[in-house]
Design a protein around this motif. Structure first.
Motif, PDB file in Angstrom:
ATOM      1  N   SER A  55       0.827  -1.205   0.000  1.00 50.00           N
ATOM      2  CA  SER A  55       0.000   0.000   0.000  1.00 50.00           C
ATOM      3  C   SER A  55       0.863   1.257   0.000  1.00 50.00           C
ATOM      4  O   SER A  55       0.377   2.347  -0.314  1.00 50.00           O
ATOM      5  N   PHE A  56       2.148   1.147   0.367  1.00 55.50           N
ATOM      6  CA  PHE A  56       3.114   2.240   0.327  1.00 55.50           C
ATOM      7  C   PHE A  56       2.613   3.468   1.102  1.00 55.50           C
ATOM      8  O   PHE A  56       2.494   4.564   0.577  1.00 55.50           O
ATOM      9  N   ASP A  57       2.309   3.199   2.373  1.00 53.53           N
ATOM     10  CA  ASP A  57       1.814   4.249   3.250  1.00 53.53           C
ATOM     11  C   ASP A  57       2.925   5.159   3.766  1.00 53.53           C
ATOM     12  O   ASP A  57       2.659   6.189   4.372  1.00 53.53           O
ATOM     13  N   SER A  58       4.190   4.763   3.528  1.00 47.32           N
ATOM     14  CA  SER A  58       5.305   5.576   3.991  1.00 47.32           C
ATOM     15  C   SER A  58       6.458   5.466   2.994  1.00 47.32           C
ATOM     16  O   SER A  58       6.502   4.553   2.166  1.00 47.32           O
ATOM     17  N   VAL A  59       7.400   6.388   3.123  1.00 42.65           N
ATOM     18  CA  VAL A  59       8.591   6.331   2.288  1.00 42.65           C
ATOM     19  C   VAL A  59       9.383   5.065   2.585  1.00 42.65           C
ATOM     20  O   VAL A  59      10.014   4.473   1.690  1.00 42.65           O
ATOM     21  N   ASP A  60       9.366   4.618   3.820  1.00 42.07           N
ATOM     22  CA  ASP A  60      10.059   3.383   4.182  1.00 42.07           C
ATOM     23  C   ASP A  60       9.492   2.187   3.417  1.00 42.07           C
ATOM     24  O   ASP A  60      10.231   1.262   3.046  1.00 42.07           O
ATOM     25  N   ASP A  61       8.183   2.196   3.163  1.00 36.45           N
ATOM     26  CA  ASP A  61       7.570   1.127   2.376  1.00 36.45           C
ATOM     27  C   ASP A  61       8.111   1.133   0.948  1.00 36.45           C
ATOM     28  O   ASP A  61       8.370   0.083   0.356  1.00 36.45           O
ATOM     29  N   VAL A  62       8.257   2.341   0.410  1.00 30.98           N
ATOM     30  CA  VAL A  62       8.798   2.469  -0.947  1.00 30.98           C
ATOM     31  C   VAL A  62      10.242   1.979  -0.976  1.00 30.98           C
ATOM     32  O   VAL A  62      10.642   1.198  -1.858  1.00 30.98           O
ATOM     33  N   ARG A  63      11.051   2.440   0.007  1.00 28.66           N
ATOM     34  CA  ARG A  63      12.450   2.023   0.083  1.00 28.66           C
ATOM     35  C   ARG A  63      12.558   0.510   0.186  1.00 28.66           C
ATOM     36  O   ARG A  63      13.373  -0.132  -0.488  1.00 28.66           O
ATOM     37  N   SER A  64      11.737  -0.080   0.984  1.00 30.94           N
ATOM     38  CA  SER A  64      11.770  -1.526   1.190  1.00 30.94           C
ATOM     39  C   SER A  64      11.450  -2.273  -0.101  1.00 30.94           C
ATOM     40  O   SER A  64      12.067  -3.309  -0.407  1.00 30.94           O
ATOM     41  N   ALA A  65      10.499  -1.747  -0.864  1.00 30.56           N
ATOM     42  CA  ALA A  65      10.123  -2.394  -2.128  1.00 30.56           C
ATOM     43  C   ALA A  65      11.309  -2.457  -3.073  1.00 30.56           C
ATOM     44  O   ALA A  65      11.548  -3.465  -3.750  1.00 30.56           O
ATOM     45  N   PHE A  66      12.067  -1.367  -3.151  1.00 27.24           N
ATOM     46  CA  PHE A  66      13.238  -1.359  -4.029  1.00 27.24           C
ATOM     47  C   PHE A  66      14.338  -2.264  -3.500  1.00 27.24           C
ATOM     48  O   PHE A  66      14.945  -3.033  -4.253  1.00 27.24           O
ATOM     49  N   HIS A  67      14.599  -2.197  -2.212  1.00 25.27           N
ATOM     50  CA  HIS A  67      15.730  -2.935  -1.659  1.00 25.27           C
ATOM     51  C   HIS A  67      15.469  -4.438  -1.581  1.00 25.27           C
ATOM     52  O   HIS A  67      16.422  -5.227  -1.623  1.00 25.27           O
ATOM     53  N   THR A  68      14.222  -4.841  -1.496  1.00 27.74           N
ATOM     54  CA  THR A  68      13.917  -6.264  -1.376  1.00 27.74           C
ATOM     55  C   THR A  68      13.558  -6.915  -2.709  1.00 27.74           C
ATOM     56  O   THR A  68      13.734  -8.122  -2.870  1.00 27.74           O
ATOM     57  N   VAL A  69      13.037  -6.125  -3.655  1.00 29.89           N
ATOM     58  CA  VAL A  69      12.547  -6.715  -4.912  1.00 29.89           C
ATOM     59  C   VAL A  69      13.091  -6.006  -6.151  1.00 29.89           C
ATOM     60  O   VAL A  69      13.740  -6.605  -7.009  1.00 29.89           O
ATOM     61  N   LEU A  70      12.843  -4.720  -6.262  1.00 30.95           N
ATOM     62  CA  LEU A  70      12.993  -4.037  -7.552  1.00 30.95           C
ATOM     63  C   LEU A  70      14.425  -3.704  -7.934  1.00 30.95           C
ATOM     64  O   LEU A  70      14.728  -3.586  -9.126  1.00 30.95           O
ATOM     65  N   ASN A  71      15.307  -3.527  -6.981  1.00 31.09           N
ATOM     66  CA  ASN A  71      16.694  -3.212  -7.346  1.00 31.09           C
ATOM     67  C   ASN A  71      17.324  -4.319  -8.186  1.00 31.09           C
ATOM     68  O   ASN A  71      18.196  -4.073  -9.011  1.00 31.09           O
ATOM     69  N   GLY A  72      16.862  -5.546  -7.995  1.00 25.12           N
ATOM     70  CA  GLY A  72      17.355  -6.651  -8.815  1.00 25.12           C
ATOM     71  C   GLY A  72      16.846  -6.616 -10.244  1.00 25.12           C
ATOM     72  O   GLY A  72      17.324  -7.358 -11.104  1.00 25.12           O
ATOM     73  N   GLU A  73      15.872  -5.735 -10.504  1.00 26.21           N
ATOM     74  CA  GLU A  73      15.292  -5.612 -11.842  1.00 26.21           C
ATOM     75  C   GLU A  73      15.896  -4.440 -12.624  1.00 26.21           C
ATOM     76  O   GLU A  73      15.517  -4.206 -13.767  1.00 26.21           O
ATOM     77  N   VAL A  74      16.820  -3.702 -12.031  1.00 26.11           N
ATOM     78  CA  VAL A  74      17.405  -2.527 -12.694  1.00 26.11           C
ATOM     79  C   VAL A  74      18.361  -2.994 -13.784  1.00 26.11           C
ATOM     80  O   VAL A  74      19.291  -3.780 -13.530  1.00 26.11           O
ATOM     81  N   HIS A  75      18.150  -2.491 -15.005  1.00 22.11           N
ATOM     82  CA  HIS A  75      19.002  -2.825 -16.152  1.00 22.11           C
ATOM     83  C   HIS A  75      19.698  -1.577 -16.649  1.00 22.11           C
ATOM     84  O   HIS A  75      19.175  -0.460 -16.528  1.00 22.11           O
ATOM     85  N   ALA A  76      20.849  -1.753 -17.255  1.00 21.07           N
ATOM     86  CA  ALA A  76      21.564  -0.622 -17.853  1.00 21.07           C
ATOM     87  C   ALA A  76      20.801  -0.085 -19.056  1.00 21.07           C
ATOM     88  O   ALA A  76      20.100  -0.836 -19.747  1.00 21.07           O
ATOM     89  N   VAL A  77      20.916   1.225 -19.304  1.00 20.31           N
ATOM     90  CA  VAL A  77      20.259   1.830 -20.449  1.00 20.31           C
ATOM     91  C   VAL A  77      21.282   2.100 -21.550  1.00 20.31           C
ATOM     92  O   VAL A  77      22.491   2.110 -21.312  1.00 20.31           O
ATOM     93  N   GLY A  78      20.785   2.347 -22.754  1.00 17.83           N
ATOM     94  CA  GLY A  78      21.651   2.725 -23.862  1.00 17.83           C
ATOM     95  C   GLY A  78      21.911   1.587 -24.822  1.00 17.83           C
ATOM     96  O   GLY A  78      21.786   0.402 -24.482  1.00 17.83           O
ATOM     97  N   MET A  79      22.257   1.951 -26.072  1.00 14.25           N
ATOM     98  CA  MET A  79      22.636   0.961 -27.075  1.00 14.25           C
ATOM     99  C   MET A  79      23.934   0.290 -26.648  1.00 14.25           C
ATOM    100  O   MET A  79      24.816   0.920 -26.073  1.00 14.25           O
ATOM    101  N   PRO A  80      24.077  -1.004 -26.931  1.00 13.96           N
ATOM    102  CA  PRO A  80      25.331  -1.692 -26.600  1.00 13.96           C
ATOM    103  C   PRO A  80      26.512  -1.013 -27.299  1.00 13.96           C
ATOM    104  O   PRO A  80      26.404  -0.630 -28.466  1.00 13.96           O
ATOM    105  N   SER A  81      27.601  -0.833 -26.595  1.00 16.53           N
ATOM    106  CA  SER A  81      28.763  -0.181 -27.183  1.00 16.53           C
ATOM    107  C   SER A  81      29.672  -1.195 -27.854  1.00 16.53           C
ATOM    108  O   SER A  81      29.569  -2.377 -27.629  1.00 16.53           O
TER     109      SER A  81
END
Length: 281
Positions: free
Chosen positions: A255-281
């Protein structure tokens, strides 16, 4: 060889470079071509190349950034050939600039031509094709919309063209219109400025326009209707399809009732989904 006999195709920006190559290839495959470029001289030069080889073409010079002009361009094709089978939405400009060096004038001009010009031409063409119940639009985008240093404004414009493709393809499903995107890498023949642009991003392998022109011919054919909504890439490494953009299926619920909830979502789940941007060099 694919046969485009009986098909009438408008190719914007076809007075030179890749657009010229597209026009010659379509005419060689039997298609009737409407050549468009900003300048009368280059427009007529491409028309002469086609007609001297026995092909059928006429030219209409003008800017796709003019809404009324693009409407009249589609009308001219229908008046001359009775219908509009294809539009290759190729006209565009670019420049190399970092965000620190960009100017309002250059940004506005590029967006007017690349974004509004592409939208104007595609919209008028779509209306005609919808009334016919058939037709194909090929929107020329670029790998820059994924991210290339030095091409921020150009990349923004081509990202818009890719989005135009996705959205218009969905609308096309209702009325029998196919809309595809093309991301080409080839020697565009844009002269010294074009060469400097490729040098700026480390591109030193500039393949011939011929394979891209053959791809355009295929995309305009009835055999490519299953590619509706797809962006096709052709460069020195080969032919590929861009994955359509989508939100990833891994979701951090809450429900993301606090900033801590948002932080937790990234640190527990979403940070592992971060991909690099840009065309391959």
């Amino acid at each position: 060889m694919l046969d485009l006999s009986g098909k009438s195709v408008i190719i914007t920006g076809s007075g030179r470079g890749l657009g010229r190559a597209y026009a010659l290839a379509v005419a060689s495959a039997g298609g009737s071509v409407v050549v468009n470029d900003l300048e009368e001289e280059s427009t007529n030069a491409t028309v002469r190349e086609i007609t001297d080889k026995g092909g059928l073409a006429f030219g209409v010079a003008g800017s796709v950034a003019d809404y009324e002009f693009t409407e009249s361009l589609i009308a001219r094709c229908v008046d001359e050939f009775g219908k509009l089978d294809g539009l290759v939405n190729n006209a565009g400009i670019y420049h190399v600039a970092t965000p620190e060096d960009e100017t309002e004038l250059r940004m506005r001009r590029l967006i007017e031509v690349n974004v509004l010009g592409s939208m104007f031409a595609a919209t008028h063409a779509f209306r005609q094709m919808a009334s016919q119940g058939f037709g194909t639009i090929v929107n020329v985008t670029s790998g820059a919309h994924i991210g290339i240093r030095g091409f921020t404004t150009y990349g923004v414009s081509k990202g818009a063209v890719a989005s135009l493709t996705y959205n218009m393809a969905l609308e096309g499903q209702r009325v029998g219109v196919t809309v595809t995107g093309l991301s080409p890498m080839a020697d565009t023949g844009k002269g010294e400025n074009g060469a400097r642009g490729l040098d700026a991003v480390g591109v030193d392998n500039r393949p011939s326009p011929a394979p891209v022109a053959r791809l355009v011919t295929y995309l305009l054919s009835d055999q490519a209707r299953n590619l509706n909504g797809q962006v096709v890439r052709l460069d020195s490494t080969g032919l590929s399809l861009l994955s359509p953009p989508h939100f990833r299926t891994r979701i951090a619920p809450g429900s993301f009732d606090s900033v801590d909830d948002v932080r937790s979502a990234f640190h527990t789940v979403l940070n592992g989904e971060v991909h690099a941007v840009g065309m391959p060099s």
